[in-house]
Scaffold this motif. Structure first.
Motif, PDB file in Angstrom:
ATOM      1  N   ILE A 113      59.562 -36.451  -9.948  1.00 28.43           N
ATOM      2  CA  ILE A 113      58.260 -36.012  -8.996  1.00 28.43           C
ATOM      3  C   ILE A 113      58.772 -36.283  -7.672  1.00 28.43           C
ATOM      4  CG2 ILE A 113      56.369 -36.750  -8.187  1.00 28.43           C
ATOM      5  CD1 ILE A 113      56.098 -35.660 -10.928  1.00 28.43           C
ATOM      6  N   ARG A 114      59.789 -36.939  -7.243  1.00 26.53           N
ATOM      7  CA  ARG A 114      60.081 -37.236  -5.776  1.00 26.53           C
ATOM      8  C   ARG A 114      61.020 -35.687  -5.628  1.00 26.53           C
ATOM      9  NH1 ARG A 114      61.161 -42.711  -7.170  1.00 26.53           N
ATOM     10  NH2 ARG A 114      59.666 -43.972  -5.841  1.00 26.53           N
ATOM     11  N   ARG A 115      61.692 -35.430  -6.595  1.00 30.07           N
ATOM     12  CA  ARG A 115      62.690 -34.152  -6.371  1.00 30.07           C
ATOM     13  C   ARG A 115      61.648 -32.870  -6.338  1.00 30.07           C
ATOM     14  NH1 ARG A 115      66.234 -35.655  -9.896  1.00 30.07           N
ATOM     15  NH2 ARG A 115      65.221 -34.715 -11.623  1.00 30.07           N
ATOM     16  N   ASP A 116      60.542 -33.080  -7.074  1.00 32.42           N
ATOM     17  CA  ASP A 116      59.641 -32.043  -7.041  1.00 32.42           C
ATOM     18  C   ASP A 116      58.954 -31.895  -5.672  1.00 32.42           C
ATOM     19  OD1 ASP A 116      59.979 -30.975  -9.597  1.00 32.42           O
ATOM     20  OD2 ASP A 116      58.213 -32.419 -10.653  1.00 32.42           O
ATOM     21  N   ALA A 173      45.646 -35.282  -1.504  1.00 31.90           N
ATOM     22  CA  ALA A 173      46.915 -36.277  -1.569  1.00 31.90           C
ATOM     23  C   ALA A 173      46.886 -36.708  -2.910  1.00 31.90           C
ATOM     24  CB  ALA A 173      46.717 -37.478  -0.646  1.00 31.90           C
ATOM     25  N   ALA A 174      48.333 -36.903  -3.248  1.00 30.39           N
ATOM     26  CA  ALA A 174      48.682 -37.511  -4.761  1.00 30.39           C
ATOM     27  C   ALA A 174      49.588 -38.576  -4.834  1.00 30.39           C
ATOM     28  CB  ALA A 174      48.751 -36.629  -5.558  1.00 30.39           C
ATOM     29  N   SER A 175      49.784 -39.628  -5.379  1.00 33.40           N
ATOM     30  CA  SER A 175      50.728 -40.332  -5.121  1.00 33.40           C
ATOM     31  C   SER A 175      51.992 -40.143  -6.311  1.00 33.40           C
ATOM     32  CB  SER A 175      50.319 -41.877  -5.591  1.00 33.40           C
ATOM     33  OG  SER A 175      49.861 -42.137  -7.100  1.00 33.40           O
ATOM     34  N   VAL A 176      53.139 -40.490  -6.121  1.00 31.29           N
ATOM     35  CA  VAL A 176      54.104 -40.430  -7.282  1.00 31.29           C
ATOM     36  C   VAL A 176      53.788 -41.032  -8.493  1.00 31.29           C
ATOM     37  CG1 VAL A 176      56.673 -40.796  -7.739  1.00 31.29           C
ATOM     38  CG2 VAL A 176      55.837 -40.248  -5.327  1.00 31.29           C
ATOM     39  N   ALA A 220      53.582 -39.081 -11.842  1.00 31.04           N
ATOM     40  CA  ALA A 220      54.517 -39.049 -12.944  1.00 31.04           C
ATOM     41  C   ALA A 220      53.693 -39.519 -14.315  1.00 31.04           C
ATOM     42  CB  ALA A 220      55.404 -40.276 -12.568  1.00 31.04           C
ATOM     43  N   ALA A 221      52.812 -40.040 -14.063  1.00 30.85           N
ATOM     44  CA  ALA A 221      51.882 -40.280 -15.501  1.00 30.85           C
ATOM     45  C   ALA A 221      51.358 -38.904 -15.882  1.00 30.85           C
ATOM     46  CB  ALA A 221      50.925 -41.387 -15.193  1.00 30.85           C
ATOM     47  N   ARG A 222      50.886 -38.338 -14.954  1.00 31.54           N
ATOM     48  CA  ARG A 222      50.320 -37.137 -15.515  1.00 31.54           C
ATOM     49  C   ARG A 222      51.241 -36.146 -16.410  1.00 31.54           C
ATOM     50  NH1 ARG A 222      46.799 -32.667 -11.593  1.00 31.54           N
ATOM     51  NH2 ARG A 222      46.899 -30.990 -13.177  1.00 31.54           N
ATOM     52  N   PHE A 223      52.411 -36.038 -15.505  1.00 30.77           N
ATOM     53  CA  PHE A 223      53.259 -35.136 -16.326  1.00 30.77           C
ATOM     54  C   PHE A 223      54.322 -35.882 -16.890  1.00 30.77           C
ATOM     55  CE2 PHE A 223      51.723 -32.957 -12.173  1.00 30.77           C
ATOM     56  CZ  PHE A 223      51.377 -31.857 -12.659  1.00 30.77           C
ATOM     57  N   ASP A 224      54.277 -36.853 -17.425  1.00 26.52           N
ATOM     58  CA  ASP A 224      55.127 -37.690 -18.236  1.00 26.52           C
ATOM     59  C   ASP A 224      56.402 -37.567 -17.863  1.00 26.52           C
ATOM     60  OD1 ASP A 224      55.773 -39.518 -20.327  1.00 26.52           O
ATOM     61  OD2 ASP A 224      55.786 -37.831 -21.767  1.00 26.52           O
ATOM     62  N   VAL A 225      56.725 -37.610 -16.630  1.00 24.45           N
ATOM     63  CA  VAL A 225      58.261 -37.552 -16.296  1.00 24.45           C
ATOM     64  C   VAL A 225      58.767 -38.753 -15.167  1.00 24.45           C
ATOM     65  CG1 VAL A 225      58.230 -35.158 -16.271  1.00 24.45           C
ATOM     66  CG2 VAL A 225      57.760 -36.270 -14.104  1.00 24.45           C
ATOM     67  N   THR A 226      59.728 -39.164 -14.842  1.00 26.73           N
ATOM     68  CA  THR A 226      60.195 -40.177 -14.096  1.00 26.73           C
ATOM     69  C   THR A 226      59.755 -39.994 -12.568  1.00 26.73           C
ATOM     70  OG1 THR A 226      62.512 -39.168 -13.331  1.00 26.73           O
ATOM     71  CG2 THR A 226      62.197 -40.431 -15.420  1.00 26.73           C
ATOM     72  N   TYR A 227      59.645 -41.252 -11.938  1.00 28.47           N
ATOM     73  CA  TYR A 227      59.398 -40.827 -10.465  1.00 28.47           C
ATOM     74  C   TYR A 227      60.253 -40.034  -9.721  1.00 28.47           C
ATOM     75  CZ  TYR A 227      56.012 -44.954 -10.746  1.00 28.47           C
ATOM     76  OH  TYR A 227      55.052 -45.740 -10.986  1.00 28.47           O
ATOM     77  N   GLN A 228      61.716 -40.308 -10.297  1.00 33.56           N
ATOM     78  CA  GLN A 228      62.815 -39.564  -9.504  1.00 33.56           C
ATOM     79  C   GLN A 228      62.432 -37.887  -9.621  1.00 33.56           C
ATOM     80  OE1 GLN A 228      66.399 -40.007 -11.321  1.00 33.56           O
ATOM     81  NE2 GLN A 228      67.713 -39.180  -9.845  1.00 33.56           N
TER      82      GLN A 228
END
Length: 272
Positions: A56-59, A39-42, A46-54
Motif C-alpha cells: 500500500i505504501r508503494r501504491d 482520506a484513507a489509512s494504510v 491493506a485490509a481492503r485489498f488483502d496486501v501488505t502495508y509495504q
C-alpha cells in the motif's frame, strides 16, 4: 493476508503483466476511496485489498508522484487542486434543493452589502436573487458565481486570484493582502462535510485556507448546506458550528449532532 516478494529478490523486469494489471486496478480503487472519503489509512487499505502495508505504501508513493493524492503518516489525503467531484457532477446533484437553499439567502442581501461567497455549486443560482438587490459587491473564488453575477446582475464582482482547480470552477487562491481587503457584511460558505461534533470540513486545504482567513472579517457567517453534507467526513477543518451565525439547510439538523447544544448560538433556517 498475502505479501510481496522483497524487492531485493525480484527485479522490476520479472513482474508479470497480470501483477502490473492488479497494481494498476488497485491504485485506481485506492484513489477512488481517498477521494470519496477525503482520506484513507494504510491499515484500512491493506485490509481492503488483502496486501501488505509495504504494498500500500508503494501504491501511495506512486499515486503521490503523479500528483493524484498526498501521502501522509500512516495514510493518504485527497490531493489539493483536484476536485473531489467534477463541477458538472456536483452541479447536476439536487438542483431544486440547492436553488431553494439559495433563495433563503434573500433576506440577508441588503442594498449595498459586501458579501463573500465561497466555493461550491450550491451557489450557482445566486444571481437569480442578487438581480433584485442593487449595489452589492461580491468577492469570491467561485468562477461560476463570478461569471453569472457579472453578466446577469449589476453587482460589482471581485475574484480572488490563483490556480483554477482541475475540472472545476473554483479558484484555489494564493495568500496575499487581498484577503484583508474587505470587511464583509456576510460571508456565505458551503461545506463538503459536517460531522456529529459540529465540525465544518472540506477536502482541499487550499480552499480551507482562504475561507478561514475570510471569516474573521465577516460580521455574519452563513453556512448553506443540504442534508447530504451531515454526518460525513473530510480531512480539513473550516470552522465549528458554534462560530456559524446562520445555518440554512433542509430537513431537521438537530438530529445530526451528538450534543443538542451544538446549534445553541446558531439561527437555523430549515426548509421542508
Amino acid at each position: 493476508m498475502s505479501g510481496d516478494v522483497a524487492p531485493s529478490l525480484r527485479s522490476a523486469s520479472s513482474v508479470t503483466p497480470a501483477e502490473n494489471g492488479r497494481a494498476r486496478d488497485r491504485r485506481q480503487a485506492i484513489l477512488g476511496a481517498v477521494r470519496a472519503n477525503g482520506a484513507a489509512s494504510v491499515a484500512e487499505l491493506a485490509a481492503r485489498f488483502d496486501v501488505t502495508y509495504q504494498t500500500i505504501r508503494r501504491d501511495l508513493r506512486a499515486l503521490e508522484l503523479q500528483g493524484l493524492l498526498q501521502k501522509g503518516f500512516g495514510g493518504a489525503f485527497a490531493s489539493p487542486g483536484v476536485a473531489h467531484h467534477t463541477h458538472d457532477e456536483r452541479h447536476a446533484s439536487q438542483l431544486s434543493v440547492k436553488r431553494r437553499l439559495v433563495q433563503a439567502l434573500e433576506e440577508f442581501l441588503l442594498p449595498g452589502a459586501t458579501i463573500f461567497v465561497g466555493l461550491g455549486t450550491t451557489f450557482d443560482s445566486l444571481h437569480e436573487i442578487l438581480a433584485r438587490h442593487p449595489g452589492v459587491l461580491i468577492a469570491t473564488p467561485n468562477l461560476e458565481v463570478a461569471h453569472s453575477c457579472a453578466l446577469k446582475t449589476d453587482a460589482t464582482v471581485y475574484v480572488y486570484g490563483g490556480y483554477v482547480r482541475n475540472k472545476d470552477s473554483s479558484v484555489l487562491t494564493l495568500g496575499d493582502d487581498s484577503r484583508q481587503r474587505f470587511k464583509f457584511d456576510i460571508a456565505v460558505i458551503g461545506a463538503s462535510a459536517i460531522d456529529r461534533e459540529g465540525t465544518v470540513q472540506e477536502f482541499d486545504p487550499m480552499e480551507v485556507d482562504l475561507v478561514r482567513s475570510i471569516l474573521p472579517h465577516a460580521r455574519q457567517v452563513i453556512l448553506v448546506a443540504h442534508d447530504d453534507k451531515f454526518e460525513r467526513r473530510a480531512p480539513h477543518v473550516v470552522t465549528q458550528m458554534a462560530d456559524v451565525d446562520v445555518l440554512i439547510t433542509n430537513g431537521d439538523p438537530l438530529q445530526r449532532f451528538d450534543d443538542a447544544a451544538t446549534l445553541a448560538s446558531t439561527r437555523v433556517i430549515a426548509l421542508d
